[in-house]
Design an enzyme around this catalytic site. Structure first.
Site, PDB file in Angstrom:
ATOM      1  N   TYR A  56      -2.671  -2.027  10.389  1.00  0.00           N
ATOM      2  CA  TYR A  56      -2.817  -2.649   9.064  1.00  0.00           C
ATOM      3  C   TYR A  56      -1.678  -2.211   8.140  1.00  0.00           C
ATOM      4  O   TYR A  56      -1.005  -3.025   7.514  1.00  0.00           O
ATOM      5  CB  TYR A  56      -4.182  -2.286   8.436  1.00  0.00           C
ATOM      6  CG  TYR A  56      -4.130  -2.335   6.933  1.00  0.00           C
ATOM      7  CD1 TYR A  56      -4.169  -3.560   6.270  1.00  0.00           C
ATOM      8  CD2 TYR A  56      -3.980  -1.169   6.170  1.00  0.00           C
ATOM      9  CE1 TYR A  56      -4.063  -3.615   4.883  1.00  0.00           C
ATOM     10  CE2 TYR A  56      -3.874  -1.218   4.793  1.00  0.00           C
ATOM     11  CZ  TYR A  56      -3.915  -2.442   4.157  1.00  0.00           C
ATOM     12  OH  TYR A  56      -3.789  -2.503   2.799  1.00  0.00           O
TER      13      TYR A  56
ATOM     14  N   THR B  55       0.819  -1.209   0.000  1.00  0.00           N
ATOM     15  CA  THR B  55       0.000   0.000   0.000  1.00  0.00           C
ATOM     16  C   THR B  55       0.859   1.268   0.000  1.00  0.00           C
ATOM     17  O   THR B  55       1.951   1.286   0.599  1.00  0.00           O
ATOM     18  CB  THR B  55      -0.948   0.000   1.225  1.00  0.00           C
ATOM     19  OG1 THR B  55      -1.490   1.299   1.396  1.00  0.00           O
ATOM     20  CG2 THR B  55      -0.247  -0.381   2.506  1.00  0.00           C
TER      21      THR B  55
END
Ligand code: USQ
Length: 412
Positions: free
Chosen positions: A192, A155
């Site tokens: 996360y 990400t």
């Protein structure tokens, strides 16, 4: 249909998609089948279960996997599918033995930042699932299919929001008169996002140890309801709008249709890289069809444009007002920010490598927002039932381990 989707690939590959039931996994499977690749998928359906746990559901109803496979087979060809959790190394080794894929796409991770911040239980579940599944994949690939290409979804959030330009993975550093090319520092903003940093480090090390060919994709926030193949097969992908599983632009469109205020958190100057679902699937397909060289670890920053959440909120209001001139203009409400993040900052990441391989933006932001709004409008009745789970509740500051500890005490 995108220009890219029209032409099938000349050389079909065997691709294993871990996480094929997800928001990106299913449209990617359809695209690869349409381009003549052989696809097998794996999923444990955990996202379906976890979304229901927060009393939410995909706004656009999705078929069972059996029905998805039936629809895909009618239009593009039949994908294989096996249900298991990738944290089980035995099952992963066995599917690699059976399929011997050319490429393995790893999308089978817990993908929600707010979910990982609910409390200790969710934080450790995210750590365990994400890091263990990637370690299983690293070892299984090395032991069974060492020539295969691992395509791993990381990400853009791994980098955080530094006050300097962000390169694609590596940069040249001069320090005390000496220089080196080093991994760009990571500064993630949720448990996360940190799991993705740990994954990247582990993948980079696996490449150094055994020369595994790896593409580590730093993907921005994805938005959208459709790809060309979703349109032609009527096999929809999930579309989450609640505060835990929904992402910014998808939520803003749903809020506008639901008659709720659009919610940029805090000052709303937080800026991220965004790309449409169509573009995400296009980029991942390009990465599969143009694998890294033997022994290469490469990093792609996968996003189309960067926007602040304020810019996106205004764009949704603008497109909504021109689509539905007779309806009340959506309001914008700057709610207290449940996250700990910079709300005004510099942001300039590089994203040239995928463009060099042929990636072109499929549709403008305005067109995509218009498509999302019209698709969401078809389910305005369902939005009313989901209204209670849309406003932000999961607070980074209040994340605590007490309920997990209380659970342990009860069991004793
Ligand atoms: N935000 C708002 N209002 C909302 C929802 C979000 O202002 O109603 C803001 C957040 O504060 C944040 C930004 O929008 O600054 C992005 O939040 P998000 O919920 O859209 O996305 P995020 O939590 O960062 O995670 C999502 C995906 C994740 C992926 C990541 C890419 O869930 O799987 O890795 O986007 S990135 O953000 O580039 O790290």
């Amino acid at each position: 249909m995108s220009f890219f989707g029209i032409f099938p690939c000349l050389e079909g590959k065997k691709v294993l998609i871990l996480g094929m039931d997800g928001y990106i996994g299913w449209p990617l499977a359809l695209r690869l089948l349409a381009r003549g690749h052989q696809v097998t998928g794996v999923d444990s359906f955990i996202t379906r279960r976890r979304v229901r746990e927060v009393h939410s559901d995909s706004l656009i109803p999705i078929d069972s996997m059996a029905e998805r496979i039936r629809k895909a087979s009618r239009t593009f060809g039949e994908p294989g599918f096996v249900r298991f959790d990738v944290t089980d190394p035995r099952r992963l080794y066995s599917i690699l033995e059976k399929e011997k894929p050319d490429a393995i796409v790893h999308l089978a991770e817990q993908r929600s930042a707010p979910y990982s911040m609910i409390g200790l239980k969710q934080a450790t579940e995210t750590m365990m699932k994400n890091i263990v599944s990637t370690m299983n994949l690293i070892y299984a690939t090395k032991d069974i299919v060492p020539e295969s290409h691992i395509l791993k979804l990381g990400t853009m959030g791994e980098y955080g929001t530094p006050n300097i330009d962000i390169p694609e993975g590596f940069f040249e550093v001069n320090y005390h008169g000496r220089s080196d090319t080093l991994p760009f520092p990571k500064f993630a903003g949720s448990w996360y996002h940190w799991t993705k940093v740990h994954d990247s480090n582990n993948l980079m090390f696996a490449n150094r140890l055994w020369g595994t060919a790896i593409t580590d994709v730093m993907q921005g926030v994805v938005y959208g309801t459709r790809t060309s193949e979703i349109e032609s097969s009527s096999s929809h992908t999930r579309f989450d709008i609640d505060e835990v599983w929904g992402t910014a632009l998808n939520r803003f469109c749903a809020q506008a249709i639901a008659g709720l205020p659009i919610t940029p958190y805090g000052k709303g100057g937080q800026t991220r890289g965004f790309l449409s679902l169509e573009d995400s699937v296009q980029c991942l397909t390009i990465a599969i069809e143009n694998p890294p060289k033997n022994g290469e670890y490469r990093v792609f920053n996968q996003y189309d444009e960067h926007y602040s959440v304020n810019e996106l909120a205004s764009k949704v209001v603008e497109v909504f007002s021109s689509l539905y001139p007779d309806r009340k203009k959506p309001g914008i409400l700057h709610t207290a920010n449940p996250r700990i993040e910079k709300e005004e900052h510099y942001y300039n990441p590089e994203n040239v490598k995928l463009r060099e391989l042929g990636y072109r933006t499929a549709r403008s932001l305005e067109t995509e927002i218009s498509i999302i709004l019209q698709d969401v409008m078809k389910y305005s009745g369902r939005i009313r039932r989901l209204k209670d789970v849309i406003m932000p509740r999961t607070s980074w500051k209040e994340s605590s381990g007490k309920s997990a500890v209380a659970g342990t005490e009860k069991k004793k």
